[in-house]
Design an enzyme around this catalytic site. Structure first.
Site, PDB file in Angstrom:
ATOM      1  N   GLU A 286       0.824  -1.211   0.000  1.00 42.12           N
ATOM      2  CA  GLU A 286       0.000   0.000   0.000  1.00 42.12           C
ATOM      3  C   GLU A 286       0.858   1.261   0.000  1.00 42.12           C
ATOM      4  OE1 GLU A 286      -4.185  -0.721   1.924  1.00 42.12           O
ATOM      5  OE2 GLU A 286      -3.172   0.786   3.119  1.00 42.12           O
ATOM      6  N   HIS A 307       7.410 -27.004  -1.222  1.00 48.00           N
ATOM      7  CA  HIS A 307       6.700 -28.119  -1.850  1.00 48.00           C
ATOM      8  C   HIS A 307       5.541 -27.629  -2.712  1.00 48.00           C
ATOM      9  CE1 HIS A 307       8.866 -31.209   0.548  1.00 48.00           C
ATOM     10  NE2 HIS A 307       9.101 -30.127   1.275  1.00 48.00           N
ATOM     11  N   LYS A 421     -14.215   0.817  -3.640  1.00 48.71           N
ATOM     12  CA  LYS A 421     -15.237   1.203  -2.657  1.00 48.71           C
ATOM     13  C   LYS A 421     -16.340   2.004  -3.328  1.00 48.71           C
ATOM     14  CE  LYS A 421     -12.261   1.578   1.408  1.00 48.71           C
ATOM     15  NZ  LYS A 421     -11.636   2.528   2.317  1.00 48.71           N
TER      16      LYS A 421
HETATM   17  O1  PA5 Z   1      -3.584   1.290   5.821  1.00 49.59           O
HETATM   18  C1  PA5 Z   1      -4.704   1.729   5.649  1.00 49.59           C
HETATM   19  O2  PA5 Z   1      -4.927   2.939   5.719  1.00 49.59           O
HETATM   20  C2  PA5 Z   1      -5.868   0.822   5.334  1.00 49.59           C
HETATM   21  O3  PA5 Z   1      -5.511  -0.510   5.239  1.00 49.59           O
HETATM   22  C3  PA5 Z   1      -6.910   0.942   6.430  1.00 49.59           C
HETATM   23  O4  PA5 Z   1      -6.341   0.560   7.654  1.00 49.59           O
HETATM   24  C4  PA5 Z   1      -8.137   0.080   6.126  1.00 49.59           C
HETATM   25  O5  PA5 Z   1      -8.688   0.434   4.885  1.00 49.59           O
HETATM   26  C5  PA5 Z   1      -9.191   0.254   7.212  1.00 49.59           C
HETATM   27  O6  PA5 Z   1      -9.587   1.585   7.314  1.00 49.59           O
HETATM   28  P1  PA5 Z   1     -10.322   2.113   8.579  1.00 49.59           P
HETATM   29  O7  PA5 Z   1      -9.448   1.933   9.761  1.00 49.59           O
HETATM   30  O8  PA5 Z   1     -10.629   3.549   8.290  1.00 49.59           O
HETATM   31  O9  PA5 Z   1     -11.607   1.300   8.729  1.00 49.59           O
END
Ligand code: PA5
Length: 447
Positions: A286, A307, A421
């Site tokens: 990310e 394996h 989303k």
């Molecule tokens: O690293 C990030 O920002 C994302 O993985 C969020 O943690 C994830 O989308 C969850 O978001 P939130 O904590 O707003 O529910």
């Protein structure tokens, strides 16, 4: 050193000049990070978090964890992405994959709201039946669909079981200090709240209440965890990669990327590392995967996956390098016994602990894979305890930030996560998305 980076098995793939050329870039990334002068500089709270955290809230986390341990058989942790991976990874790193069966006097801990699978949530509800349950809902935005849906189900279950007042005393809410639907609901219902600081993004949040409350509820010493992270923060602040293992790792993965590698395969020989690898994949994936750039982070557990994936790694497309997280000492072991009959032919291993055999598997594999053209980097971890976990978390977080800046991306945003989303909301008929719905249904051939 409790953590030691070793590039010995990569030496034939990297020339000295490749690294020398990167030294100024590492220094510049370091400067950007520490002077808060780079992209995403309003999300650098994690950098000083190991020492600069809210001590009063830390004490409340410990008190809540003690209460959960005393009044609950089950803790359901609801969250997705950065709001659950760190806690789950830490618990399995310290307590092993069979934590729930071997937990002793700590509660069972289940993770919900990290998918939209009705079957997965149904199983967790079944596991709660007849047991004393508490819930920790974690969402920074307070609006993420997966945890919000799971929370609605769990909240209704707790209210039916205990009535609204006692249910409220069993719900712990980790979210933004002031904003979001979840914070509003928590204030209305009187849930105890913990804060995700504004300047700490989800995937960098394991050392905030996001990770600390579930980790402490599992009986893990969070003081030692923070102490390990604090030691790492001190160790990894020299801009010179020759004196800073964390930066040497960041520089070398960048060097491999420049040489055309597109995959970093995180390897461990300990199954307890499986979820840490998932956390690592989110952290790097990310942070770096943007603007059509970045190494794809993948993971395997050896010898298990030798394996299944071993053939590809040895002999398939030459797209990857490996980063092995190797434990120098194990906290538990079993020795192979001598057998008089030797019917299975294993007496050549008699008297040898499995940790020794595992070490030889590592040595054999590293030689085979480097022979096959796959460079190997190694991060040695002395043993899997709380301090070393804190160190390792900080090591990867800082390496990720430096690496992201070297790549020229903002390591602290995640614009790409929004696309699915928006589409999902439109297709589900969420108010405000009406215009997109018809167009998306047409593209899906549903109009
Ligand atoms: O690293 C990030 O920002 C994302 O993985 C969020 O943690 C994830 O989308 C969850 O978001 P939130 O904590 O707003 O529910």
């Amino acid at each position: 050193m409790a953590i030691r980076f070793d590039s010995f098995y990569a030496r034939e793939f990297i020339k000295e000049n490749d690294l020398k050329g990167l030294v100024p870039q590492v220094a510049s990334a370091h400067e950007m990070l520490h002077a808060h002068a780079g992209l995403g500089n309003d999300f650098l709270g994690w950098l000083t978090l190991p020492t600069d955290y809210d001590k009063a809230e830390f004490a409340r986390i410990k008190a809540a964890a003690a209460k959960i341990r005393q009044d609950s058989d089950v803790l359901v942790v609801i969250g997705i992405g950065g709001s659950y991976l760190g806690a789950r990874a830490a618990i399995e790193f310290i307590k092993g994959q069979h934590y729930n069966a071997l937990r002793g006097d700590a509660p069972e801990i289940y993770f919900a709201g990290n998918s939209i699978s009705g079957a997965a949530l149904h199983d967790i509800m079944a596991l709660c039946k007849g047991k004393r349950v508490s819930v920790n809902i974690i969402s920074k935005s307070g609006t993420t669909t997966e945890p919000a849906v799971a929370f609605r189900v769990l909240r209704s279950y707790l209210e039916q079981q205990y009535g609204e007042k006692e249910a409220a005393s069993r719900i712990y809410c980790t979210t933004d200090r002031a904003r979001g639907t979840l914070k509003q609901l928590a204030d209305e219902k009187g849930y105890e709240c913990f804060v995700i600081p504004d300047d700490v993004g989800g995937r960098f949040s394991v050392l905030t209440a996001v990770g600390l409350l579930p980790i402490a509820a599992a009986g893990i010493d969070i003081d030692r965890l923070m102490a390990g992270a604090a030691a790492a923060a001190e160790d990894y602040c020299d801009p010179d990669p020759a004196k800073n293992d964390c930066y040497a790792y960041a520089a070398l993965r960048n060097a491999f990327y420049r040489k055309g590698k597109s995959v970093e395969l995180l390897v461990s020989y300990e199954p307890r590392f499986t979820m840490m690898a998932e956390w690592f994949k989110q952290l790097f994936g990310e942070s770096e995967g943007k603007d059509h750039k970045g190494l794809f982070p993948a993971s395997v557990i050896f010898s298990t996956d030798l394996h299944s994936m071993g053939q590809f790694i040895q002999d398939g497309s030459r797209i990857m390098f490996e980063t092995v997280v190797a434990f120098d000492h194990s906290d538990a072991d079993i020795t192979v016994e001598e057998e008089q009959q030797n019917g299975d032919g294993l007496n050549f291993l008699a008297g040898k602990p499995l940790s020794y055999i595992n070490q030889k598997a590592f040595e054999g594999t590293v030689l085979a894979h480097t022979d096959g053209g796959v460079p190997n980097l190694v991060i040695h971890v002395e043993k899997p305890d709380e301090e070393n976990l804190g160190r390792l978390i900080y090591f990867f977080e800082k390496a990720c930030a430096i690496s992201g800046y070297m790549l020229g991306v903002n390591p602290f945003d995640q614009p790409g996560v929004e696309s699915y989303k928006k589409n999902m909301f439109a297709l589900l008929g969420k108010p405000g998305y009406e215009a997109q719905k018809a167009e998306l249904e047409k593209r899906l051939g549903q109009a």
